[in-house]
Design an enzyme around this catalytic site. Structure first.
Site, PDB file in Angstrom:
ATOM      1  N   GLY A 278     -95.589   2.155  83.972  1.00 35.42           N
ATOM      2  CA  GLY A 278     -95.660   2.916  82.727  1.00 35.42           C
ATOM      3  C   GLY A 278     -97.037   3.285  82.242  1.00 35.42           C
ATOM      4  O   GLY A 278     -97.178   3.902  81.190  1.00 35.42           O
ATOM      5  N   PRO A 321     -96.681   0.170  89.031  1.00 35.16           N
ATOM      6  CA  PRO A 321     -97.191   1.502  88.692  1.00 35.16           C
ATOM      7  C   PRO A 321     -96.671   2.558  89.665  1.00 35.16           C
ATOM      8  O   PRO A 321     -96.656   2.339  90.873  1.00 35.16           O
ATOM      9  CB  PRO A 321     -98.713   1.338  88.858  1.00 35.16           C
ATOM     10  CG  PRO A 321     -98.854   0.267  89.900  1.00 35.16           C
ATOM     11  CD  PRO A 321     -97.691  -0.675  89.695  1.00 35.16           C
ATOM     12  N   ARG A 360     -90.865  18.721  84.156  1.00 37.13           N
ATOM     13  CA  ARG A 360     -91.358  17.824  83.109  1.00 37.13           C
ATOM     14  C   ARG A 360     -91.711  18.563  81.810  1.00 37.13           C
ATOM     15  O   ARG A 360     -91.539  18.027  80.732  1.00 37.13           O
ATOM     16  CB  ARG A 360     -92.569  17.019  83.621  1.00 37.13           C
ATOM     17  CG  ARG A 360     -92.212  16.112  84.812  1.00 37.13           C
ATOM     18  CD  ARG A 360     -93.297  15.102  85.127  1.00 37.13           C
ATOM     19  NE  ARG A 360     -93.416  14.122  84.077  1.00 37.13           N
ATOM     20  CZ  ARG A 360     -94.304  14.159  83.103  1.00 37.13           C
ATOM     21  NH1 ARG A 360     -95.214  15.119  83.085  1.00 37.13           N
ATOM     22  NH2 ARG A 360     -94.319  13.240  82.178  1.00 37.13           N
ATOM     23  N   CYS A 391     -84.120  31.863  85.979  1.00 35.77           N
ATOM     24  CA  CYS A 391     -83.408  32.641  84.964  1.00 35.77           C
ATOM     25  C   CYS A 391     -83.174  31.795  83.730  1.00 35.77           C
ATOM     26  O   CYS A 391     -82.046  31.380  83.454  1.00 35.77           O
ATOM     27  CB  CYS A 391     -82.099  33.142  85.534  1.00 35.77           C
ATOM     28  SG  CYS A 391     -82.422  34.311  86.836  1.00 35.77           S
ATOM     29  N   GLU A 392     -84.247  31.520  83.032  1.00 35.20           N
ATOM     30  CA  GLU A 392     -84.148  30.663  81.864  1.00 35.20           C
ATOM     31  C   GLU A 392     -85.468  30.754  81.115  1.00 35.20           C
ATOM     32  O   GLU A 392     -86.533  30.594  81.725  1.00 35.20           O
ATOM     33  CB  GLU A 392     -83.899  29.228  82.354  1.00 35.20           C
ATOM     34  CG  GLU A 392     -83.693  28.274  81.256  1.00 35.20           C
ATOM     35  CD  GLU A 392     -82.912  27.037  81.677  1.00 35.20           C
ATOM     36  OE1 GLU A 392     -82.095  27.090  82.627  1.00 35.20           O
ATOM     37  OE2 GLU A 392     -83.125  26.009  81.040  1.00 35.20           O
ATOM     38  N   TYR A 421     -93.297  12.543  89.709  1.00 32.17           N
ATOM     39  CA  TYR A 421     -92.122  13.083  89.025  1.00 32.17           C
ATOM     40  C   TYR A 421     -92.057  14.609  89.034  1.00 32.17           C
ATOM     41  O   TYR A 421     -91.458  15.206  88.152  1.00 32.17           O
ATOM     42  CB  TYR A 421     -92.029  12.541  87.584  1.00 32.17           C
ATOM     43  CG  TYR A 421     -92.026  11.026  87.528  1.00 32.17           C
ATOM     44  CD1 TYR A 421     -90.933  10.302  88.006  1.00 32.17           C
ATOM     45  CD2 TYR A 421     -93.126  10.316  87.052  1.00 32.17           C
ATOM     46  CE1 TYR A 421     -90.936   8.912  87.996  1.00 32.17           C
ATOM     47  CE2 TYR A 421     -93.131   8.931  87.034  1.00 32.17           C
ATOM     48  CZ  TYR A 421     -92.039   8.235  87.509  1.00 32.17           C
ATOM     49  OH  TYR A 421     -92.042   6.862  87.501  1.00 32.17           O
TER      50      TYR A 421
HETATM   51  N1  LLP Z   1     -90.654   0.203  87.004  1.00 33.54           N
HETATM   52  C1  LLP Z   1     -89.482   0.579  86.481  1.00 33.54           C
HETATM   53  C2  LLP Z   1     -88.423  -0.415  86.343  1.00 33.54           C
HETATM   54  C3  LLP Z   1     -89.267   1.900  86.084  1.00 33.54           C
HETATM   55  O1  LLP Z   1     -88.103   2.257  85.575  1.00 33.54           O
HETATM   56  C4  LLP Z   1     -90.304   2.842  86.244  1.00 33.54           C
HETATM   57  C5  LLP Z   1     -90.124   4.230  85.842  1.00 33.54           C
HETATM   58  C6  LLP Z   1     -91.510   2.420  86.797  1.00 33.54           C
HETATM   59  C7  LLP Z   1     -91.663   1.088  87.157  1.00 33.54           C
HETATM   60  C8  LLP Z   1     -92.676   3.343  87.035  1.00 33.54           C
HETATM   61  O2  LLP Z   1     -93.157   3.922  85.880  1.00 33.54           O
HETATM   62  P1  LLP Z   1     -94.522   4.763  85.912  1.00 33.54           P
HETATM   63  O3  LLP Z   1     -95.649   3.798  86.211  1.00 33.54           O
HETATM   64  O4  LLP Z   1     -94.388   5.773  86.995  1.00 33.54           O
HETATM   65  O5  LLP Z   1     -94.597   5.392  84.575  1.00 33.54           O
HETATM   66  N2  LLP Z   1     -89.391  11.064  85.001  1.00 33.54           N
HETATM   67  C9  LLP Z   1     -90.244  10.550  83.954  1.00 33.54           C
HETATM   68  C10 LLP Z   1     -90.609   9.109  84.177  1.00 33.54           C
HETATM   69  C11 LLP Z   1     -89.397   8.218  84.330  1.00 33.54           C
HETATM   70  C12 LLP Z   1     -89.817   6.847  84.721  1.00 33.54           C
HETATM   71  C13 LLP Z   1     -88.665   6.010  85.074  1.00 33.54           C
HETATM   72  N3  LLP Z   1     -89.006   4.684  85.429  1.00 33.54           N
HETATM   73  C14 LLP Z   1     -91.496  11.424  83.850  1.00 33.54           C
HETATM   74  O6  LLP Z   1     -91.590  12.396  84.564  1.00 33.54           O
HETATM   75  O7  LLP Z   1     -92.362  11.170  83.024  1.00 33.54           O
END
Ligand code: LLP
Length: 463
Positions: A278, A321, A360, A391-392, A421
């Site tokens: 996150g 991460p 996104r 088309c949006e 993502y």
């Molecule tokens: N661990 C778990 C349990 C997760 O659910 C996620 C992300 C991560 C790690 C990795 O998170 P990161 O470090 O990449 O932020 N599609 C969205 C993000 C959804 C994330 C879902 N889970 C976007 O494009 O911002």
């Protein structure tokens, strides 16, 4: 949703009218190192280069739209995370951000582990040779088939997300004559400052088991009694694209409190905690992400302090991460097709991709930046919205940015920080062909995920 769009307060539109986008940057040709992969620069002709190769050459060879990923940057970021957390912790790359077999091999070589959340991601990981014991399996509704495979191949851990799943995994493991290492994912009740759709630690959402009301303690109670399970720890993931370490600190503190309760009730000290992923990255120059060593220190300090206070041995920490590793390593290259100035509003620049290669912006109101990449220009800045060919009208790639006013069809523009993502959430909307991912390193470029073809689309259409 970079931080500027989602601090606890103003919405994107307010930031747009009051914030930095009302004024163009001092130099439209500049490449802010914060948002670009490490080897990205401009050559003497003005073209953007990555890994020593000009985008004009890359576009000729691989076409557009395409994602170009800086392999040495990816590997360097893996090493930075592994070094920051050291031998007493584990870094699991979150495969959902972007996964391919090449990526799995890089992770393996750089000493990282891998978090997967579907049978498909597990297949990719195993096929590319990631040892099963270095894989964590996630998800709020894993199928019986997925659980059976994960247990059979011997994944290092399954992260349990519900009471049904605790019983289900225990039963499957027992039937297979195995004892599966598991963690329990808890929701710690933190309101993370990020977009609602990617915040995951408040209680009103689908993930995890709440600490509140003793739910998580009950989950531990059940897991400890089941023969098929070896409970190794507690997991918490509070959300994504987060800059403020306070949420992680509260999460760590609450997870350690649960470990202390478990010790008091069962006489068992669970050996591991996972604090999820996150960590935010810079999508625009406004964002100031933390470095892995700062994050490791902040988390390590809080866990050590809380454990000392509770009289617990410090557990092994893991983190997951995704975006912070792959996000900054890639950019999307588009060719400009049409340019439509709307008097008194802005200029719409249409490119040959769109929401099918980057959902996104439409989904989270995410902010991106953009540069003219095939050349430099001294022309006046113009306020643009970069849109796709779908088309949006919500098919927006970059909502508000400045590009030179001599921009013309055929120019190449590049959107940085699209490593996470974007390809992994790409779609075939309007029968779009998903773009390739090309890894560039030391003057060499190779396709790691090829461009989809119309034959690929027809092959699935068996009617
Ligand atoms: N661990 C778990 C349990 C997760 O659910 C996620 C992300 C991560 C790690 C990795 O998170 P990161 O470090 O990449 O932020 N599609 C969205 C993000 C959804 C994330 C879902 N889970 C976007 O494009 O911002």
């Amino acid at each position: 949703m970079s931080r500027s769009a989602h601090p606890a307060g103003p919405r994107h539109a307010d930031v747009m009218t009051e914030g930095h986008y009302t004024a163009p940057p001092a130099d439209l040709n500049a490449l802010d190192a914060k948002v670009w992969a490490r080897t990205v620069t401009r050559d003497e002709d003005g073209a953007v280069t990555v890994g020593g190769i000009e985008v004009t050459r890359l576009a000729e060879e691989f076409g557009t739209p395409a994602y170009f990923l800086d392999e040495s940057d990816f590997r360097a970021r893996c090493r930075a995370w592994a070094d920051a957390f050291g031998r007493d912790a584990d870094v699991f790359y979150a495969g959902k951000a972007f996964l391919s077999r090449a990526v799995v091999r890089w992770l393996k070589e750089e000493g990282l582990n891998l978090d997967v959340c579907s049978g498909g991601e597990l297949t990719c990981a195993l096929d590319a040779g990631m040892p099963a014991e270095r894989i964590a399996f996630h998800g709020n509704n894993k199928t019986v088939e997925e659980i059976e495979r994960a247990v059979t191949v011997g994944v290092g851990r399954i992260v349990l997300d519900s009471f049904q799943e605790i019983a289900r995994v225990a039963h499957i493991a027992q039937q297979l004559g195995k004892r599966q290492r598991v963690q329990i994912r808890v929701t710690v009740g933190v309101e993370a400052h990020t977009h609602e759709f990617i915040a995951t630690a408040h209680e009103d959402q689908k993930f995890g088991i709440a600490l509140a009301g003793g739910q998580a303690a009950e989950a531990v109670r059940r897991a400890l009694t089941l023969d098929g399970l070896e409970l190794i720890g507690i997991h918490s993931h509070i959300g994504s694209q987060i800059f403020d370490m306070a949420g992680f600190e509260v999460s760590a503190r609450r997870v350690v409190q649960l470990l202390a309760e478990v010790r008091d009730e069962h006489g068992v000290e669970l050996p591991e905690i996972d604090l999820g992923g996150g960590l935010g990255i810079a999508y625009t120059s406004e964002d100031d992400p933390r470095e892995p060593h700062e994050i490791a220190k902040a988390l390590g300090d809080i866990v050590t302090r809380e454990c000392e206070a509770a009289g617990l041995a410090t557990p092994r920490i893991s983190v997951e991460p995704g975006r912070a590793i792959v996000g900054p390593t890639a950019f999307t290259l588009y060719e400009v097709g049409t340019i439509k100035p709307l008097e008194g509003l802005r200029t719409y620049v249409s490119v040959d991709g769109g929401m099918s290669d980057n959902i996104r912006t439409a989904l989270y109101d995410a902010e991106y930046s953009v540069v003219l990449a095939s050349r430099t220009s001294d022309a006046e800045p113009m306020l643009v919205r970069v849109v796709g060919k779908h088309c949006e009208s919500g098919d927006i790639v970059v909502k508000d940015a400045f590009l030179p006013s001599d921009l013309a069809p055929g120019d190449l523009i590049a959107v940085p920080a699209t490593g996470a993502y974007c390809r992994s959430m790409a779609s075939n909307y309007n029968h779009a062909l998903r773009p390739p991912v090309v890894a560039v390193r030391d003057g060499e470029a190779r396709v790691i995920v090829r461009r989809e073809t119309e034959e690929d689309l027809l092959r699935l259409d068996v009617g």
